[in-house]
Design a protein around this motif. Structure first.
Motif, short mmCIF file in Angstrom:
data_model
loop_
_atom_site.label_atom_id
_atom_site.label_comp_id
_atom_site.label_asym_id
_atom_site.label_seq_id
_atom_site.Cartn_x
_atom_site.Cartn_y
_atom_site.Cartn_z
N LYS A 133 -3.35 -56.06 33.84
CA LYS A 133 -4.89 -56.47 33.77
C LYS A 133 -5.39 -56.29 35.36
O LYS A 133 -6.51 -56.97 35.33
N MET A 134 -5.02 -55.35 36.22
CA MET A 134 -5.50 -55.38 37.42
C MET A 134 -7.00 -54.65 37.44
O MET A 134 -7.55 -54.49 38.31
N ASP A 135 -7.30 -54.10 36.33
CA ASP A 135 -8.44 -53.62 36.08
C ASP A 135 -9.44 -54.58 35.93
O ASP A 135 -10.85 -54.42 36.12
N GLN A 136 -9.02 -55.95 35.73
CA GLN A 136 -9.97 -57.06 35.38
C GLN A 136 -9.84 -58.23 36.57
O GLN A 136 -10.85 -58.80 36.87
N THR B 179 -1.50 -53.74 18.73
CA THR B 179 -2.24 -54.70 19.62
C THR B 179 -3.42 -55.09 19.24
O THR B 179 -4.32 -54.15 18.78
N THR B 180 -3.79 -56.64 19.42
CA THR B 180 -5.18 -56.73 19.18
C THR B 180 -5.37 -57.96 20.34
O THR B 180 -4.65 -58.03 21.12
N SER C 205 2.74 -55.17 24.63
CA SER C 205 2.39 -53.93 23.61
C SER C 205 1.50 -52.76 24.22
O SER C 205 1.82 -51.58 23.94
N THR C 206 0.60 -52.99 24.79
CA THR C 206 -0.25 -52.08 25.43
C THR C 206 0.44 -51.26 26.57
O THR C 206 0.29 -49.96 26.55
N LEU C 207 1.07 -52.08 27.45
CA LEU C 207 1.94 -51.15 28.19
C LEU C 207 3.04 -50.43 27.65
O LEU C 207 2.96 -49.08 27.98
N MET C 208 3.88 -50.75 26.52
CA MET C 208 4.63 -49.79 26.06
C MET C 208 4.04 -48.40 25.21
O MET C 208 4.46 -47.37 25.37
N ASN C 209 2.88 -49.11 24.59
CA ASN C 209 2.21 -47.87 24.07
C ASN C 209 1.61 -46.78 25.01
O ASN C 209 1.76 -45.47 24.84
N HIS C 210 1.17 -47.10 26.31
CA HIS C 210 0.81 -46.30 27.21
C HIS C 210 1.97 -45.53 27.67
O HIS C 210 1.82 -44.22 27.85
N ILE C 211 3.01 -46.03 27.89
CA ILE C 211 4.23 -45.12 28.53
C ILE C 211 4.66 -44.19 27.41
O ILE C 211 4.95 -43.18 28.00
N LEU C 212 4.47 -44.79 26.26
CA LEU C 212 5.07 -43.65 25.24
C LEU C 212 4.17 -42.64 24.93
O LEU C 212 4.38 -41.44 24.32
N GLY C 213 2.93 -42.83 25.08
CA GLY C 213 1.76 -41.92 25.01
C GLY C 213 1.04 -41.96 23.44
O GLY C 213 0.52 -41.13 23.02
N HIS D 221 5.18 -55.19 40.84
CA HIS D 221 4.30 -53.92 40.53
C HIS D 221 3.04 -54.54 40.05
O HIS D 221 2.91 -55.31 39.19
N TYR D 222 1.73 -53.86 40.63
CA TYR D 222 0.48 -54.30 40.09
C TYR D 222 -0.09 -53.18 39.27
O TYR D 222 -0.20 -52.08 39.74
N VAL D 223 -0.11 -53.22 38.04
CA VAL D 223 -0.79 -52.26 37.03
C VAL D 223 -1.68 -52.67 36.21
O VAL D 223 -2.27 -53.78 36.06
N SER D 224 -2.37 -51.57 35.61
CA SER D 224 -3.30 -51.81 34.43
C SER D 224 -2.83 -50.89 33.12
O SER D 224 -2.93 -49.73 33.21
N ALA D 225 -2.24 -51.76 32.20
CA ALA D 225 -1.49 -51.05 30.97
C ALA D 225 -2.72 -50.14 30.44
O ALA D 225 -2.47 -49.22 29.68
N LEU D 226 -3.85 -50.80 30.49
CA LEU D 226 -4.97 -50.28 29.58
C LEU D 226 -5.33 -48.83 30.17
O LEU D 226 -5.45 -48.08 29.49
N GLN D 227 -5.34 -48.84 31.44
CA GLN D 227 -6.03 -47.70 32.09
C GLN D 227 -4.70 -46.69 32.56
O GLN D 227 -4.91 -45.63 32.94
N GLY D 228 -3.80 -47.20 32.73
CA GLY D 228 -2.38 -46.52 33.12
C GLY D 228 -2.17 -46.61 34.60
O GLY D 228 -1.16 -45.91 35.07
N ASN D 229 -2.96 -47.36 35.63
CA ASN D 229 -2.72 -47.48 36.77
C ASN D 229 -1.70 -48.14 37.04
O ASN D 229 -1.12 -48.99 36.59
N GLY D 230 -0.68 -47.45 37.98
CA GLY D 230 0.55 -47.84 38.40
C GLY D 230 1.78 -47.76 37.70
O GLY D 230 2.69 -48.25 37.95
N VAL D 231 1.37 -47.30 36.40
CA VAL D 231 2.48 -47.16 35.35
C VAL D 231 3.53 -46.01 35.96
O VAL D 231 4.92 -46.44 35.62
#
Length: 293
Positions: free
Chosen positions: A123-126, A36-37, A22-30, A149-159
């Motif tokens: 979660k590559m930020d963690q 998300t909890t 859900s975090t990834l989809m929310n980031h993509i859609l802005g 693909h290595y990404v951070s959905a929270l920070q947007g890296n790699g998205v």
């Protein structure tokens, strides 16, 4: 600039609970259209998110986390995953490398799919890169992976790079929805989801998993929207917990839910919440269906 053909397609986000789908989809859609909890199994429905740019439209299917279902509500949730798997042109397997528990249920589900599977290591930020890569080697043996693909959905890296790769797998075609749409769900759906998210955030143990939200009425006026909603609980004892001492818990739940809804729809809201008991509703097929699962 070369003229690129317009491409459209469906992309399913599949993975274990709490992997960050859900975090990834929310980031993509802005914007936030999937709740998300920090607790697993927050998503229950297939939440449809629509990403559009000038020459692409991607319909994302955010699914509940893959689990072995124990009761009727969970069985309905897993049927949602199966439908998304069937509808999708591309599968994004969202993987949390910090998760200590095995992913064999997801692997079993994905093994039978003859569609491009992208492994999205989130979660590559963690996470430690070397540990993540070691886990990926194990997954490469078990699944036919189109890309990793290595990404951070929270920070947007790699998205951004992930989106560009997904586009290469889509076929030319017109958009399925108006370009300004972000979802096919009505506002009532998001209202019930935002109230349910607050239940997850405010209550512990079994309570969030035993509740669902039914929006009884929604009257939209120029200055204010008036909403009445029932929070359905599984047992009588849970009603008292949700109401709290002298009504303190439901008052707090109402305030936080109203604020979240106002933020989402961009106008004032009057919210009337009630707690209703439906004994063992999540074990009963007709109740689970009635609640829209």
């Amino acid at each position: 600039m070369t003229d690129q053909p317009h491409k459209s397609g469906y992309v399913a986000l599949i993975g274990k609970p709490n992997a960050g789908k859900s975090t990834l989809m929310n980031h993509i859609l802005g914007t936030k259209i999937s709740i998300t909890t920090h607790k697993p199994q927050t998503t229950r429905h297939q939440v449809v998110g629509i990403y559009s740019d000038d020459n692409t439209q991607i319909i994302f299917l955010d699914t509940p986390g893959v689990i072995s279902p124990k009761y009727e509500l969970q069985r309905a949730m897993m049927n949602t995953v199966e439908r998304a798997r069937a509808d999708a042109d591309v599968i994004l397997f969202i993987f949390d490398p910090t998760d200590k528990f095995p992913t064999h249920e997801v692997i079993e589900l994905l093994r039978s799919i003859n569609k491009p599977i992208f492994l999205v290591v989130n979660k590559m930020d963690q996470a430690s890169r070397s540990r993540a890569e070691a886990k990926v080697e194990d997954l490469k043996v078990k699944l036919r992976l189109k890309e990793i693909h290595y990404v951070s959905a929270l920070q947007g890296n790699g998205v951004k790079e992930l989106l560009e790769s997904v586009r290469t797998q889509l076929i030319p075609g017109p958009p399925y929805y108006p370009k300004e749409d972000l979802s096919e769900h009505p506002v009532r759906f998001f209202v019930s989801e935002l109230i349910r998210e607050q239940v997850f955030l405010q209550f512990q143990e079994e309570i969030p998993y035993s509740c669902t939200v039914d929006v009884i009425s929604y009257e939209a006026d120029e200055d204010i929207d008036r909403i009445s909603a029932d929070i359905i609980v599984n047992r009588k004892s849970q009603k008292g917990i949700l109401i709290g001492k002298k009504g303190a818990a439901i008052k707090e739940l109402g305030i936080k839910s109203r604020e979240a809804i106002e933020d989402f729809i961009g106008k004032k809201v009057y919210l009337d919440l009630h707690i209703k008991v439906r004994e063992k509703w999540r074990e009963k097929e007709n109740w689970v269906r009635n609640m829209g699962y």
